[in-house]
Design an enzyme around this catalytic site. Structure first.
Site, mmCIF file in Angstrom:
data_model
loop_
_atom_site.group_PDB
_atom_site.id
_atom_site.type_symbol
_atom_site.label_atom_id
_atom_site.label_comp_id
_atom_site.label_asym_id
_atom_site.label_seq_id
_atom_site.Cartn_x
_atom_site.Cartn_y
_atom_site.Cartn_z
ATOM 1 N N HIS A 173 -3.579 7.455 1.621
ATOM 2 C CA HIS A 173 -3.937 6.089 1.220
ATOM 3 C C HIS A 173 -5.351 5.811 1.727
ATOM 4 O O HIS A 173 -5.707 6.192 2.842
ATOM 5 C CB HIS A 173 -2.941 5.101 1.841
ATOM 6 C CG HIS A 173 -3.336 3.673 1.679
ATOM 7 N ND1 HIS A 173 -3.730 3.147 0.467
ATOM 8 C CD2 HIS A 173 -3.404 2.642 2.571
ATOM 9 C CE1 HIS A 173 -4.025 1.871 0.628
ATOM 10 N NE2 HIS A 173 -3.842 1.541 1.892
ATOM 11 N N ASN A 185 -10.097 -0.273 -0.579
ATOM 12 C CA ASN A 185 -8.636 -0.168 -0.488
ATOM 13 C C ASN A 185 -8.013 -0.794 -1.739
ATOM 14 O O ASN A 185 -8.035 -2.017 -1.903
ATOM 15 C CB ASN A 185 -8.172 -0.894 0.780
ATOM 16 C CG ASN A 185 -6.672 -0.811 0.992
ATOM 17 O OD1 ASN A 185 -5.931 -0.393 0.101
ATOM 18 N ND2 ASN A 185 -6.218 -1.192 2.167
ATOM 19 N N CYS A 222 0.810 -1.223 0.000
ATOM 20 C CA CYS A 222 0.000 0.000 0.000
ATOM 21 C C CYS A 222 0.847 1.278 0.000
ATOM 22 O O CYS A 222 0.349 2.350 -0.335
ATOM 23 C CB CYS A 222 -0.944 0.012 1.191
ATOM 24 S SG CYS A 222 -2.088 -1.372 1.149
HETATM 25 O O1 UT7 Z 1 -3.964 -0.883 3.410
HETATM 26 C C1 UT7 Z 1 -3.203 -1.496 4.386
HETATM 27 C C2 UT7 Z 1 -3.559 -0.996 5.683
HETATM 28 N N1 UT7 Z 1 -4.755 -1.654 6.159
HETATM 29 C C3 UT7 Z 1 -5.483 -1.035 7.038
HETATM 30 O O2 UT7 Z 1 -5.186 0.079 7.353
HETATM 31 C C4 UT7 Z 1 -6.616 -1.763 7.695
HETATM 32 C C5 UT7 Z 1 -6.591 -1.489 9.162
HETATM 33 N N2 UT7 Z 1 -7.646 -2.124 9.910
HETATM 34 C C6 UT7 Z 1 -8.935 -1.780 9.792
HETATM 35 O O3 UT7 Z 1 -9.283 -0.965 8.984
HETATM 36 C C7 UT7 Z 1 -9.933 -2.360 10.786
HETATM 37 O O4 UT7 Z 1 -9.240 -2.986 11.822
HETATM 38 C C8 UT7 Z 1 -10.903 -3.383 10.132
HETATM 39 C C9 UT7 Z 1 -11.856 -2.648 9.208
HETATM 40 C C10 UT7 Z 1 -10.133 -4.428 9.362
HETATM 41 C C11 UT7 Z 1 -11.738 -4.077 11.206
HETATM 42 O O5 UT7 Z 1 -12.440 -3.119 11.988
HETATM 43 P P1 UT7 Z 1 -12.431 -3.227 13.570
HETATM 44 O O6 UT7 Z 1 -13.284 -2.153 14.079
HETATM 45 O O7 UT7 Z 1 -10.994 -3.265 14.002
HETATM 46 O O8 UT7 Z 1 -13.178 -4.603 13.816
HETATM 47 P P2 UT7 Z 1 -12.647 -5.898 14.556
HETATM 48 O O9 UT7 Z 1 -11.578 -6.559 13.751
HETATM 49 O O10 UT7 Z 1 -12.344 -5.530 15.972
HETATM 50 O O11 UT7 Z 1 -13.947 -6.800 14.528
HETATM 51 C C12 UT7 Z 1 -15.096 -6.477 15.295
HETATM 52 C C13 UT7 Z 1 -16.132 -7.569 15.101
HETATM 53 C C14 UT7 Z 1 -15.601 -8.965 15.302
HETATM 54 O O12 UT7 Z 1 -16.596 -9.720 15.928
HETATM 55 P P3 UT7 Z 1 -16.526 -10.037 17.502
HETATM 56 O O13 UT7 Z 1 -15.253 -10.800 17.695
HETATM 57 O O14 UT7 Z 1 -16.538 -8.706 18.169
HETATM 58 O O15 UT7 Z 1 -17.761 -10.845 17.734
HETATM 59 C C15 UT7 Z 1 -15.383 -9.474 13.899
HETATM 60 O O16 UT7 Z 1 -15.470 -10.875 13.813
HETATM 61 O O17 UT7 Z 1 -16.611 -7.522 13.745
HETATM 62 C C16 UT7 Z 1 -16.520 -8.829 13.175
HETATM 63 N N3 UT7 Z 1 -16.268 -8.683 11.736
HETATM 64 C C17 UT7 Z 1 -17.247 -8.525 10.846
HETATM 65 N N4 UT7 Z 1 -18.588 -8.479 10.967
HETATM 66 C C18 UT7 Z 1 -19.309 -8.294 9.858
HETATM 67 C C19 UT7 Z 1 -15.077 -8.642 11.104
HETATM 68 N N5 UT7 Z 1 -15.267 -8.465 9.787
HETATM 69 C C20 UT7 Z 1 -16.607 -8.392 9.600
HETATM 70 C C21 UT7 Z 1 -17.418 -8.211 8.470
HETATM 71 N N6 UT7 Z 1 -18.759 -8.162 8.647
HETATM 72 N N7 UT7 Z 1 -16.903 -8.057 7.226
#
Ligand code: UT7
Length: 325
Positions: free
Chosen positions: A252, A282, A115
Site C-alpha cells: 500500500h 495515497n 486502505c
Molecule cells: O493509508 C492509511 C495509512 N496512513 C498512513 O500510513 C499515514 C501514516 N502517517 C504518516 O505518514 C506521517 O505520520 C505523516 C506524513 C502524516 C506526518 O509525518 P510526521 O513525520 O509524523 O510529522 P508530524 O505529524 O510529527 O508533524 C511534524 C510537524 C508538525 O509541526 P510541529 O508540531 O513539529 O511544529 C506538524 O504540524 O510538521 C507539521 N506538519 C506540516 N508541515 C508542513 C504537518 N503537516 C504538514 C504539512 N506541511 N503538510
C-alpha cells in the site's frame, strides 16, 4: 476446492485529470514541496474532476483489466469494489460499475476496509471462486478520496489522491495451471479500538453528512510499521516462503518511509519494491492494484512472479497477501 486457484489474468488502472503538484497545494495551504517530500515521498497526486464519480474511475480501470484479459463484460460473474468514497451511501458502488460496464449477470457488491480494502476484496473473491460460486471476478480498488479531504487541514490534505486499479481473477484448475499461479493466501486483522485515529467524521447514522478524513498521523505511522511487519512475517511463515524468494513487494502506498521500513524489516533489495507513492500519493483502496498494473505495464512484474502485498487503513484494518502472478 484445493485444486482451484484464483489467477490474475488481467490488470488495469485509471488516474483522473492532470497531476496536482505539491507546489500547487502550497498556494492554498501552509505547506511546502520540501516538507511533503521529506516526510512522505509524495511529489504529486491526481484529483477527480467535478462530476467524476468513483464508479467512473472504477469502470475505466475495470475496462482496461477486461481488455488485457481478452474478456467481455458478461464473462464476469462477480464484481467487488473496495472503496471508502462510493458515489452514493447506497446502493453499492459496484452495482453502478456493473451497469456502466454492461454486465448483466452475477453479483456486484462493495467491501469497506479503506486502505486495506483491496486485500479484503481479493480474499472475498478468492473464496467465491474456490467454492465454485463464481468463475471470473473483477476486484477493483477505487477512490475519489479528495471528496473527503479537508483542504484546510495540512496534516491530511497533502497525503491523498484519487485513482482506481482493477484485476480480473479466474478460477483455474490445477491441470490448467502448470506454473501454480494464483492467490496463495491473505492474512487480515482489525482492531476497532483504533477507530478514531483514522476516520471520516461523518456518516448516515452519526451526522447525516459524509464527513471529512481525520487522522492522527504519528499514531497510524507507528501501528503501520509494526502491524504490517507482523502480518507479512505471519504470511511468509504460513506458506513457508522466505523474503529472498519474493520477486516483488507491492505495498500500500501511503508513505515512502513506511515502505522503506517494511523493505528493511524484510531485508529486500530496493529494486524489488514497487513504489508509486511519489506519483499517486495515497489512493487508499486503489493503491495496490494501481501499483501492480503500472509494474505489469512497465514489464517489471511478469507471469509466475511471487508477490507480497501489505496494507493498513482505517479501522484499523491491516494485512498482507501472497500470490504467484
Ligand atoms: O493509508 C492509511 C495509512 N496512513 C498512513 O500510513 C499515514 C501514516 N502517517 C504518516 O505518514 C506521517 O505520520 C505523516 C506524513 C502524516 C506526518 O509525518 P510526521 O513525520 O509524523 O510529522 P508530524 O505529524 O510529527 O508533524 C511534524 C510537524 C508538525 O509541526 P510541529 O508540531 O513539529 O511544529 C506538524 O504540524 O510538521 C507539521 N506538519 C506540516 N508541515 C508542513 C504537518 N503537516 C504538514 C504539512 N506541511 N503538510
Amino acid at each position: 476446492m484445493q485444486d482451484i486457484k484464483s489467477v490474475i489474468i488481467g490488470t488495469g488502472s485509471y488516474l483522473p485529470g492532470t497531476p496536482v503538484s505539491n507546489d500547487k497545494l502550497a498556494e492554498t495551504v501552509d505547506t511546502s514541496h520540501e516538507w511533503i517530500v521529506e516526510r512522505t515521498g509524495i511529489h504529486q497526486r491526481y484529483f477527480a474532476k467535478k462530476g467524476q464519480g468513483t464508479s467512473d474511475l472504477a469502470t475505466k480501470a475495470a475496462q482496461e483489466a477486461l481488455e488485457n484479459a481478452n474478456l467481455q463484460p458478461n464473462d464476469i460473474d462477480l464484481i467487488i469494489v473496495a472503496t471508502a468514497s462510493p458515489d452514493n451511501t447506497f446502493p453499492a458502488c459496484a452495482t453502478r460499475v456493473q451497469h456502466k460496464l454492461g454486465n448483466t449477470k452475477g453479483l456486484a457488491f462493495d467491501v469497506a476496509a479503506v486502505c486495506a480494502g483491496y486485500l479484503l476484496g481479493l480474499n472475498v473473491a478468492d473464496s467465491f471462486l474456490r467454492l465454485g460460486k463464481a468463475k471470473r471476478a473483477l476486484v477493483i480498488g477505487a477512490e475519489t478520496i479528495s471528496n473527503l479531504l479537508d483542504m484546510e487541514d495540512r496534516t491530511t490534505c497533502v497525503l491523498f489522491g484519487d485513482g482506481a486499479g482493477a484485476v480480473v481473477l479466474e478460477a483455474t484448475e490445477a491441470k490448467d495451471n502448470p506454473q501454480n499461479r494464483g492467490l496463495i493466501g491473505v492474512d487480515l486483522e482489525s482492531d476497532g479500538r483504533y477507530f478514531d485515529i483514522l476516520h471520516a467524521d461523518g456518516g448516515p447514522s452519526s451526522t447525516g453528512s459524509v464527513g471529512k478524513l481525520r487522522m492522527t498521523g504519528q499514531e497510524v505511522f507507528k501501528h503501520a510499521v509494526t502491524k504490517l511487519a507482523k502480518s507479512a512475517k505471519t504470511t511468509l511463515k504460513k506458506y513457508k516462503v522466505s523474503p529472498d524468494e519474493l520477486d516483488w513487494l507491492i505495498p500500500h502506498q501511503a508513505n515512502a518511509r513506511i515502505i522503506e521500513g517494511m523493505r528493511r524489516k524484510l531485508d529486500m533489495d530496493e529494486s524489488k519494491v514497487i513504489v508509486t507513492v511519489a506519483q499517486h500519493a495515497n489512493t487508499s483502496a486503489a493503491s495496490i492494484p494501481l501499483a501492480l498494473h503500472e509494474a505489469v505495464k512497465s514489464g517489471k512484474v511478469k507471469e509466475g512472479d511471487l508477490i507480497l502485498h501489505e496494507a493498513i487503513g482505517g479501522g484499523l484494518v491491516w494485512g498482507s497477501a501472497l500470490l504467484r502472478f
